[in-house]
Motif scaffolding. Sequence first.
Motif, PDB file in Angstrom:
ATOM      1  N   PRO A   1       0.829  -1.206   0.000  1.00 42.90           N
ATOM      2  CA  PRO A   1       0.000   0.000   0.000  1.00 42.90           C
ATOM      3  C   PRO A   1       0.867   1.261   0.000  1.00 42.90           C
ATOM      4  N   PHE A   2       0.420   2.273  -0.694  1.00 38.74           N
ATOM      5  CA  PHE A   2       1.060   3.585  -0.698  1.00 38.74           C
ATOM      6  C   PHE A   2       0.028   4.596  -0.225  1.00 38.74           C
ATOM      7  N   GLN A   3       0.329   5.269   0.852  1.00 39.21           N
ATOM      8  CA  GLN A   3      -0.631   6.210   1.427  1.00 39.21           C
ATOM      9  C   GLN A   3       0.029   7.559   1.621  1.00 39.21           C
ATOM     10  N   ILE A   4      -0.705   8.605   1.307  1.00 37.32           N
ATOM     11  CA  ILE A   4      -0.174   9.961   1.369  1.00 37.32           C
ATOM     12  C   ILE A   4      -1.149  10.836   2.138  1.00 37.32           C
ATOM     13  N   SER A   5      -0.627  11.803   2.869  1.00 28.57           N
ATOM     14  CA  SER A   5      -1.497  12.686   3.636  1.00 28.57           C
ATOM     15  C   SER A   5      -2.285  13.590   2.694  1.00 28.57           C
ATOM     16  N   PRO A   6      -3.515  13.958   3.065  1.00 31.25           N
ATOM     17  CA  PRO A   6      -4.315  14.838   2.195  1.00 31.25           C
ATOM     18  C   PRO A   6      -3.640  16.181   2.000  1.00 31.25           C
ATOM     19  N   LEU A   7      -3.902  16.803   0.842  1.00 27.73           N
ATOM     20  CA  LEU A   7      -3.390  18.144   0.594  1.00 27.73           C
ATOM     21  C   LEU A   7      -4.018  19.112   1.591  1.00 27.73           C
ATOM     22  N   SER A   8      -3.185  19.901   2.232  1.00 38.66           N
ATOM     23  CA  SER A   8      -3.664  20.821   3.258  1.00 38.66           C
ATOM     24  C   SER A   8      -4.479  21.949   2.638  1.00 38.66           C
ATOM     25  N   GLU A   9      -5.567  22.315   3.319  1.00 34.91           N
ATOM     26  CA  GLU A   9      -6.386  23.440   2.889  1.00 34.91           C
ATOM     27  C   GLU A   9      -5.985  24.731   3.596  1.00 34.91           C
ATOM     28  N   GLU A  10      -5.020  24.661   4.507  1.00 32.48           N
ATOM     29  CA  GLU A  10      -4.596  25.853   5.235  1.00 32.48           C
ATOM     30  C   GLU A  10      -3.772  26.759   4.329  1.00 32.48           C
ATOM     31  N   ALA A  11      -3.857  28.054   4.598  1.00 34.82           N
ATOM     32  CA  ALA A  11      -3.095  29.018   3.820  1.00 34.82           C
ATOM     33  C   ALA A  11      -1.600  28.795   4.026  1.00 34.82           C
ATOM     34  N   THR A  12      -0.845  28.883   2.943  1.00 41.61           N
ATOM     35  CA  THR A  12       0.601  28.716   3.030  1.00 41.61           C
ATOM     36  C   THR A  12       1.213  29.938   3.684  1.00 41.61           C
ATOM     37  N   PRO A  13       2.028  29.756   4.729  1.00 37.88           N
ATOM     38  CA  PRO A  13       2.632  30.929   5.375  1.00 37.88           C
ATOM     39  C   PRO A  13       3.595  31.636   4.432  1.00 37.88           C
ATOM     40  N   PRO A  14       3.677  32.958   4.526  1.00 37.23           N
ATOM     41  CA  PRO A  14       4.563  33.707   3.634  1.00 37.23           C
ATOM     42  C   PRO A  14       6.035  33.466   3.963  1.00 37.23           C
ATOM     43  N   TRP A  15       6.878  33.766   3.003  1.00 36.12           N
ATOM     44  CA  TRP A  15       8.327  33.665   3.168  1.00 36.12           C
ATOM     45  C   TRP A  15       8.789  34.588   4.287  1.00 36.12           C
ATOM     46  N   THR A  16       9.559  34.050   5.219  1.00 34.76           N
ATOM     47  CA  THR A  16      10.052  34.839   6.347  1.00 34.76           C
ATOM     48  C   THR A  16      11.564  35.014   6.317  1.00 34.76           C
ATOM     49  N   GLY A  17      12.197  34.546   5.239  1.00 34.80           N
ATOM     50  CA  GLY A  17      13.634  34.707   5.112  1.00 34.80           C
ATOM     51  C   GLY A  17      14.004  36.113   4.658  1.00 34.80           C
ATOM     52  N   PRO A  18      15.294  36.335   4.417  1.00 33.57           N
ATOM     53  CA  PRO A  18      15.749  37.667   4.011  1.00 33.57           C
ATOM     54  C   PRO A  18      15.199  38.076   2.651  1.00 33.57           C
ATOM     55  N   THR A  19      15.009  39.375   2.465  1.00 36.34           N
ATOM     56  CA  THR A  19      14.546  39.905   1.185  1.00 36.34           C
ATOM     57  C   THR A  19      15.711  39.965   0.208  1.00 36.34           C
ATOM     58  N   PRO A  20      15.569  39.390  -0.981  1.00 39.77           N
ATOM     59  CA  PRO A  20      16.678  39.408  -1.943  1.00 39.77           C
ATOM     60  C   PRO A  20      17.024  40.830  -2.383  1.00 39.77           C
ATOM     61  N   ASN A  21      18.326  41.057  -2.615  1.00 37.53           N
ATOM     62  CA  ASN A  21      18.753  42.350  -3.143  1.00 37.53           C
ATOM     63  C   ASN A  21      18.726  42.328  -4.674  1.00 37.53           C
ATOM     64  N   ALA A  22      19.112  43.432  -5.295  1.00 35.69           N
ATOM     65  CA  ALA A  22      19.035  43.546  -6.752  1.00 35.69           C
ATOM     66  C   ALA A  22      19.916  42.520  -7.455  1.00 35.69           C
ATOM     67  N   LEU A  23      21.106  42.264  -6.940  1.00 41.27           N
ATOM     68  CA  LEU A  23      22.005  41.293  -7.557  1.00 41.27           C
ATOM     69  C   LEU A  23      21.423  39.887  -7.487  1.00 41.27           C
ATOM     70  N   GLN A  24      20.854  39.549  -6.351  1.00 43.75           N
ATOM     71  CA  GLN A  24      20.262  38.215  -6.187  1.00 43.75           C
ATOM     72  C   GLN A  24      19.048  38.045  -7.099  1.00 43.75           C
ATOM     73  N   LEU A  25      18.238  39.094  -7.239  1.00 40.86           N
ATOM     74  CA  LEU A  25      17.074  39.010  -8.125  1.00 40.86           C
ATOM     75  C   LEU A  25      17.506  38.831  -9.582  1.00 40.86           C
ATOM     76  N   GLU A  26      18.544  39.539  -9.993  1.00 41.04           N
ATOM     77  CA  GLU A  26      19.021  39.396 -11.362  1.00 41.04           C
ATOM     78  C   GLU A  26      19.619  38.018 -11.598  1.00 41.04           C
ATOM     79  N   SER A  27      20.364  37.497 -10.620  1.00 42.81           N
ATOM     80  CA  SER A  27      20.919  36.154 -10.756  1.00 42.81           C
ATOM     81  C   SER A  27      19.802  35.122 -10.820  1.00 42.81           C
TER      82      SER A  27
END
Length: 253
Positions: A108-134
């Motif tokens: 048997p292969f069993q998987i948990s149901p897809l969550s209906e809860e809202a996905t929490p927003p990104w809490t890591g650092p905000t990318p700078n211009a160089l990172q966005l371009e890369s």
Amino acid sequence: MIRTVSLIPIVLFGSASQAAEDAPVAWAVRPIPTPDDFPPFAAALGVNGWAEVNCRVTNNGLPNACTAVRARPDGLGFAEAAVRVIERARLSSADTSADGREFTVRVPFQISPLSEEATPPWTGPTPNALQLESGRRYARRGVEPIVRLRRQWRLNQMPPEMRRTTEGWISELFGNVETDRQRRGLNMARVLAARGLDVMPPKQPDDWTESWVPQLNQASRDLHPREPMNELRRRFCARYDCGPTAETVATPE
């Protein structure tokens, strides 16, 4: 595009169980499914399944000449996955006295149901211009969403009609190349920011699979709307068998 790693829910496997019509099998090394065994498209849809595998046993306890005799749902890769799981196992000495004895097990292969809860927003650092371009440069090197999802979800293993129909839906629901590139670019920029890097390494890092991919998974969780995946599941399950529920996966009718 919705990246496969961000769509696959937590996998909860049952251990292989003996089919009702056969004598019990004693395992020296039990067949234990891993998350990598779960068919990726079924996992993305949140679809459970099972397969029955028939094998002969060698005199040293190894399963041999294993074939899947039945699977539900069919065509999603559960049959092939179950064979791989059983072939890693080994029977105890009590089951190896008769070389060539056949046995059948249900995996048997069993998987948990897809969550209906809202996905929490990104809490890591905000990318700078160089990172966005890369990140944008990284995203522009990628292939179209349907090409990537065909590979990641192993759609080429489906029956031809099922594959053509499913790929048509995917192209419609996930095929906007520019939107895909924007999401993938921001995803990589977030990971670069978390790692304190302004640009991508000149070649793929040695720890890409072990370290970078999990970070990309985490950083992309709030970038992809649920509606396209929910609609793909609705269409697929309306046309094809989506298998047993989580409650009946281990004991199908």
